[in-house]
Design an enzyme around this catalytic site. Structure first.
Site, PDB file in Angstrom:
ATOM      1  N   THR A 114       0.462   4.284  -2.671  1.00 48.50           N
ATOM      2  CA  THR A 114       0.220   5.694  -2.380  1.00 48.50           C
ATOM      3  C   THR A 114       1.274   6.584  -3.031  1.00 48.50           C
ATOM      4  OG1 THR A 114       1.443   5.605  -0.266  1.00 48.50           O
ATOM      5  CG2 THR A 114      -0.937   5.190  -0.195  1.00 48.50           C
ATOM      6  N   LYS A 115       2.494   6.093  -3.137  1.00 53.32           N
ATOM      7  CA  LYS A 115       3.536   6.874  -3.801  1.00 53.32           C
ATOM      8  C   LYS A 115       3.296   6.919  -5.316  1.00 53.32           C
ATOM      9  CE  LYS A 115       6.131   8.481  -0.534  1.00 53.32           C
ATOM     10  NZ  LYS A 115       6.263   9.943  -0.362  1.00 53.32           N
ATOM     11  N   LEU A 141       0.836  -1.205   0.000  1.00 51.39           N
ATOM     12  CA  LEU A 141       0.000   0.000   0.000  1.00 51.39           C
ATOM     13  C   LEU A 141       0.867   1.249   0.000  1.00 51.39           C
ATOM     14  CD1 LEU A 141      -2.802   1.295   0.143  1.00 51.39           C
ATOM     15  CD2 LEU A 141      -2.633   1.199   2.638  1.00 51.39           C
ATOM     16  N   TYR A 142       1.984   1.218   0.712  1.00 55.18           N
ATOM     17  CA  TYR A 142       2.909   2.348   0.680  1.00 55.18           C
ATOM     18  C   TYR A 142       3.302   2.672  -0.751  1.00 55.18           C
ATOM     19  CZ  TYR A 142       7.347   4.858   0.978  1.00 55.18           C
ATOM     20  OH  TYR A 142       8.365   5.766   0.793  1.00 55.18           O
ATOM     21  N   ALA A 143       3.694   1.641  -1.505  1.00 53.29           N
ATOM     22  CA  ALA A 143       4.077   1.837  -2.906  1.00 53.29           C
ATOM     23  C   ALA A 143       2.911   2.392  -3.722  1.00 53.29           C
ATOM     24  CB  ALA A 143       4.561   0.525  -3.508  1.00 53.29           C
TER      25      ALA A 143
END
Length: 445
Positions: A254-255, A250-252
């Site tokens: 959002t980026k 999810l971090y990826a």
């Protein structure tokens, strides 16, 4: 002759009268004290009302302002008034000809602190913004803030989702550039608190862009994307033209969303935007959630560490990039960022839109990283080799930095052994355990 008893009636009456007088005087004194206390309280209240009226004026009305729903991070809570505005202006004022005035979000973070110091050192004006959240120990962020303060860099305590605060800062300072580094970091934590990533990396970015699009002048914006956007890409080394539509966390995601949002605001509003894909940044004042950091802590404390291998037993490798190289890349991106072309929230012409890799171009296995730390710390690590869990981490990263090299001369110069030696010196000094490793580290200088 029998003498008559003394007449005590007069004495008794006199005592009763005196007692009455004392009670009356006590009552009058109590009433007078109560009135005095009331008047003092009223006076203090009026003084406080006057103080807050003068020091916390309402934000000027502007049709382009976005008002935050989060009162906890309102500008009134975090500061205002003449003294506060003077600190903001002084910190953001450049001290070199044609110097920049840069708003650095996430200024008390790892990369933010180093970039702020580098910009200030060369004479640029720098104003920091940070919400000092508790994703990792806030005391480290506070220590970084103290370091920035020693170099005349003021950090505003506030959140990038507080549009009211952002608008106020842009009203006070005509920022030429924004270095947007505030973000919810970490791949694994996204599985525990997913909404924090959406709130910071997506909503926070949009809030900043909404304010920037209406600023006069519009700033040029350089912001932190991530090498995580490459996700499940198997082409190596990772190049900016490779596919980024398969995020592994999810971090990826959002980026990657941030990169698409940047494209939108560039296209519609003429904002100059440069995204930087960082590859595993490490060094002094780093983040405690990073492997090199908590490996150091656990090795020194004699605790076992988990070293991951892939599902098929291969070693995990990362393109570890030293902080000084990342700072040079950030400054290079700022120096070559063209002006935004919008005005009053409207695009006036095509604007610059860029994305770059910032890495070291030399992947190193995690097992080798541990070996370097063992040598520097003079302690044997208690390693547990385990298979990498399916938590969003990828097994391998490798940056192609030819575009950054071509456009602003980016050339990483610090190998992992050199960088870790500098980190270990800082770590043992900061945490007060230098005596255990001083000789080993100094012998490598």
């Amino acid at each position: 002759m029998v003498s008559s008893p003394p007449d005590t009636s007069k004495t008794t009456k006199l005592e009763r009268y005196n007692s009455y007088i004392r009670r009356v005087n006590s009552t009058k004194l109590l009433q007078a004290s109560s009135k005095l206390l009331f008047r003092v309280t009223l006076l203090v209240a009026l003084v406080l009302i006057l103080f807050f009226t003068l020091n916390y004026p309402p934000i000027s009305e502007n049709p382009h302002h976005i008002h935050s729903k989060n009162n906890l991070f309102s500008s009134a809570f975090y500061g205002s008034g003449a003294v506060w505005e003077k600190q903001v202006r002084h910190s953001a004022t450049p001290h070199r000809p044609n110097g920049f005035s840069v708003l650095v979000t996430g200024a008390a973070g790892f990369v933010g602190t180093h970039c702020s110091l580098a910009l200030k050192k060369r004479g640029d004006g720098v104003l920091g913004l940070d919400n000092f959240n508790s994703y990792y120990d806030p005391s480290l962020k506070i220590a970084r803030e103290m370091l920035l303060g020693k170099h005349q860099i003021f950090v505003v305590h506030g959140d990038i989702n507080d549009a009211e605060l952002l608008n106020k800062l842009f009203d006070i300072v005509p920022f030429s550039h924004v270095l947007h580094l505030a973000a919810q970091a970490g791949v694994r934590y996204a599985m525990q608190n997913p909404l924090s990533y959406v709130n910071s990396n997506v909503a926070g970015f949009v809030t900043l862009l909404e304010v920037a699009k209406s600023a006069d002048p519009q700033p040029a914006i350089v912001w932190a994307s991530s090498s995580s956007v490459y996700g499940l890409n198997t082409q190596v080394p990772f190049s900016e033209g490779h596919r980024t539509d398969q995020p592994a966390s999810l971090y990826a995601a959002t980026k990657k969303a941030g990169e698409e949002i940047a494209h939108t605001y560039n296209h519609i509003y003429g904002l100059s935007l440069t995204g930087l894909r960082f590859f595993t940044v490490y060094g002094p004042w780093g983040r405690p959630d990073m492997a090199y950091f908590f490996f150091t802590k656990d090795i020194l404390q004699g605790k076992p560490i988990n070293v991951y291998v892939t599902q098929d037993g291969k070693e995990v490798a990362r393109d570890f990039t030293y902080i000084d190289d990342i700072v040079k890349g950030c400054v290079g991106a700022l120096d070559t960022a063209e002006k935004s072309t919008g005005s009053g929230g409207k695009k006036r012409g095509p604007a610059q839109l860029r994305v770059y890799n910032l890495g070291n171009t030399a992947p190193v296995t995690v097992n080798k990283l541990v070996g370097i730390l063992e040598s520097l710390l003079n302690v044997k690590a208690k390693k547990h080799m385990i298979k990498m869990p399916r938590n969003g981490d990828v097994p391998y990263t490798h940056a192609n930095v030819s575009l950054a090299c071509r456009d602003f001369g980016y050339k990483p110069t610090t190998d992992l052994a050199t960088g870790l030696r500098k980190f270990a010196k800082w770590y043992t000094s900061y945490y007060g355990i230098a005596s255990r490793v001083k000789k080993v580290i100094r012998s490598d200088d």
